[in-house]
Design a protein around this motif. Sequence first.
Motif, mmCIF file in Angstrom:
data_model
loop_
_atom_site.group_PDB
_atom_site.id
_atom_site.type_symbol
_atom_site.label_atom_id
_atom_site.label_comp_id
_atom_site.label_asym_id
_atom_site.label_seq_id
_atom_site.Cartn_x
_atom_site.Cartn_y
_atom_site.Cartn_z
ATOM 1 N N THR A 21 0.763 -1.163 -0.021
ATOM 2 C CA THR A 21 -0.145 -0.080 0.147
ATOM 3 C C THR A 21 0.828 1.320 0.051
ATOM 4 O O THR A 21 2.043 1.162 0.417
ATOM 5 C CB THR A 21 -0.729 0.206 1.335
ATOM 6 O OG1 THR A 21 -1.810 1.147 1.183
ATOM 7 C CG2 THR A 21 -0.184 0.087 2.528
ATOM 8 N N ASN A 22 0.314 2.497 -0.585
ATOM 9 C CA ASN A 22 1.135 3.626 -0.577
ATOM 10 C C ASN A 22 0.347 4.459 0.537
ATOM 11 O O ASN A 22 0.806 5.679 0.710
ATOM 12 C CB ASN A 22 0.864 4.290 -1.909
ATOM 13 C CG ASN A 22 1.943 3.815 -2.877
ATOM 14 O OD1 ASN A 22 3.103 3.663 -2.495
ATOM 15 N ND2 ASN A 22 1.664 3.731 -4.159
ATOM 16 N N LEU A 23 -0.615 3.829 1.236
ATOM 17 C CA LEU A 23 -1.334 4.578 2.131
ATOM 18 C C LEU A 23 -0.604 4.400 3.448
ATOM 19 O O LEU A 23 -0.993 3.503 4.687
ATOM 20 C CB LEU A 23 -2.599 4.148 2.295
ATOM 21 C CG LEU A 23 -3.622 4.138 1.164
ATOM 22 C CD1 LEU A 23 -4.947 3.500 1.457
ATOM 23 C CD2 LEU A 23 -3.610 5.627 0.459
ATOM 24 N N ILE A 24 0.599 5.467 3.646
ATOM 25 C CA ILE A 24 1.417 5.126 4.759
ATOM 26 C C ILE A 24 1.949 6.523 4.917
ATOM 27 O O ILE A 24 2.608 7.304 4.104
ATOM 28 C CB ILE A 24 2.649 3.762 4.433
ATOM 29 C CG1 ILE A 24 3.271 3.912 5.729
ATOM 30 C CG2 ILE A 24 3.209 4.287 3.427
ATOM 31 C CD1 ILE A 24 4.556 2.806 5.790
ATOM 32 N N ALA A 25 2.044 6.864 6.222
ATOM 33 C CA ALA A 25 2.794 8.264 6.694
ATOM 34 C C ALA A 25 3.245 7.757 8.135
ATOM 35 O O ALA A 25 2.770 6.933 8.699
ATOM 36 C CB ALA A 25 1.644 8.925 6.878
ATOM 37 N N TRP A 26 4.184 8.758 8.351
ATOM 38 C CA TRP A 26 4.929 8.638 9.649
ATOM 39 C C TRP A 26 4.993 9.775 10.407
ATOM 40 O O TRP A 26 5.341 10.948 9.715
ATOM 41 C CB TRP A 26 6.438 8.335 9.183
ATOM 42 C CG TRP A 26 7.508 8.004 10.370
ATOM 43 C CD1 TRP A 26 7.710 9.095 11.649
ATOM 44 C CD2 TRP A 26 8.210 7.018 10.681
ATOM 45 N NE1 TRP A 26 8.557 8.424 12.208
ATOM 46 C CE2 TRP A 26 9.062 7.218 11.693
ATOM 47 C CE3 TRP A 26 8.633 5.753 9.794
ATOM 48 C CZ2 TRP A 26 9.810 6.184 12.331
ATOM 49 C CZ3 TRP A 26 9.464 4.930 10.406
ATOM 50 C CH2 TRP A 26 10.005 5.131 11.549
ATOM 51 N N LEU A 27 4.293 9.795 11.576
ATOM 52 C CA LEU A 27 3.981 11.143 12.728
ATOM 53 C C LEU A 27 5.296 10.999 13.352
ATOM 54 O O LEU A 27 5.724 9.970 14.252
ATOM 55 C CB LEU A 27 3.045 10.855 13.288
ATOM 56 C CG LEU A 27 1.629 11.161 12.585
ATOM 57 C CD1 LEU A 27 0.504 10.690 13.502
ATOM 58 C CD2 LEU A 27 1.690 12.604 12.077
ATOM 59 N N ASN A 28 6.170 11.976 13.360
ATOM 60 C CA ASN A 28 7.504 12.139 14.078
ATOM 61 C C ASN A 28 7.103 13.106 15.178
ATOM 62 O O ASN A 28 6.676 14.308 15.113
ATOM 63 C CB ASN A 28 8.424 12.819 13.224
ATOM 64 C CG ASN A 28 9.823 12.582 13.869
ATOM 65 O OD1 ASN A 28 10.041 12.785 15.084
ATOM 66 N ND2 ASN A 28 10.822 12.498 13.085
ATOM 67 N N PRO A 29 7.373 12.756 16.405
ATOM 68 C CA PRO A 29 7.274 13.546 17.588
ATOM 69 C C PRO A 29 8.303 14.637 17.880
ATOM 70 O O PRO A 29 8.057 15.673 18.680
ATOM 71 C CB PRO A 29 7.493 12.539 18.962
ATOM 72 C CG PRO A 29 8.048 11.432 18.330
ATOM 73 C CD PRO A 29 8.053 11.276 16.893
ATOM 74 N N MET A 30 9.357 14.419 16.947
ATOM 75 C CA MET A 30 10.359 15.480 17.087
ATOM 76 C C MET A 30 10.089 16.858 16.119
ATOM 77 O O MET A 30 9.500 16.576 15.047
ATOM 78 C CB MET A 30 11.931 14.924 16.526
ATOM 79 C CG MET A 30 12.309 13.789 17.359
ATOM 80 S SD MET A 30 12.895 14.567 19.077
ATOM 81 C CE MET A 30 14.504 15.121 18.611
ATOM 82 N N PRO A 31 10.454 17.839 16.439
ATOM 83 C CA PRO A 31 10.001 19.021 15.761
ATOM 84 C C PRO A 31 10.795 18.852 14.393
ATOM 85 O O PRO A 31 11.815 18.368 14.311
ATOM 86 C CB PRO A 31 10.393 20.152 16.468
ATOM 87 C CG PRO A 31 10.889 19.856 17.801
ATOM 88 C CD PRO A 31 11.143 18.245 17.793
ATOM 89 N N GLN A 32 10.231 19.199 13.323
ATOM 90 C CA GLN A 32 10.607 19.373 11.996
ATOM 91 C C GLN A 32 12.078 20.006 11.661
ATOM 92 O O GLN A 32 13.073 19.255 11.198
ATOM 93 C CB GLN A 32 9.586 19.719 11.026
ATOM 94 C CG GLN A 32 10.047 19.433 9.416
ATOM 95 C CD GLN A 32 9.033 19.858 8.469
ATOM 96 O OE1 GLN A 32 7.917 20.403 9.000
ATOM 97 N NE2 GLN A 32 9.055 19.558 7.265
ATOM 98 N N GLU A 33 12.300 20.887 12.521
ATOM 99 C CA GLU A 33 13.300 21.467 12.320
ATOM 100 C C GLU A 33 14.722 20.756 13.035
ATOM 101 O O GLU A 33 15.889 21.101 12.559
ATOM 102 C CB GLU A 33 13.906 22.738 13.006
ATOM 103 C CG GLU A 33 13.245 23.104 14.357
ATOM 104 C CD GLU A 33 11.714 23.014 14.978
ATOM 105 O OE1 GLU A 33 11.604 23.152 16.024
ATOM 106 O OE2 GLU A 33 10.944 23.024 13.829
ATOM 107 N N LEU A 50 5.431 13.598 8.967
ATOM 108 C CA LEU A 50 4.757 14.726 9.197
ATOM 109 C C LEU A 50 4.940 14.853 10.615
ATOM 110 O O LEU A 50 5.408 14.079 11.540
ATOM 111 C CB LEU A 50 3.229 14.401 8.950
ATOM 112 C CG LEU A 50 3.213 14.132 7.506
ATOM 113 C CD1 LEU A 50 1.616 13.544 7.425
ATOM 114 C CD2 LEU A 50 3.043 15.370 6.581
ATOM 115 N N PRO A 51 4.994 16.042 11.042
ATOM 116 C CA PRO A 51 5.409 16.568 12.353
ATOM 117 C C PRO A 51 3.997 16.247 13.330
ATOM 118 O O PRO A 51 2.846 15.904 12.876
ATOM 119 C CB PRO A 51 5.195 17.854 12.555
ATOM 120 C CG PRO A 51 4.671 18.221 11.452
ATOM 121 C CD PRO A 51 5.125 17.501 10.348
#
Length: 69
Positions: A21-33, A50-51
């Motif tokens: 599947t391409n329906l996948i995303a990663w939520l990262n708890p670290m700030p994007q910077e 994504l943040p």
Amino acid sequence: LRLMERIQSTIEFLLTIKKATNLIAWLNPMPQERWVGSSAKIIANVLPMLPMDRDGLSRAIEVLQGKVL
């Protein structure tokens, strides 16, 4: 070396998921910077990262619904 092995293993795992599947995303708890120069930056080249904030969660839901970022 262990860090690179861990990153490679993670990427291989994610690519296996992407075969199904391409329906996948990663939520990262670290700030994007703080992603620059980290494993997050490398993984973000493989899938949408994504943040973990209100906007990032909304965008992740859109990815899971098949909408383009």
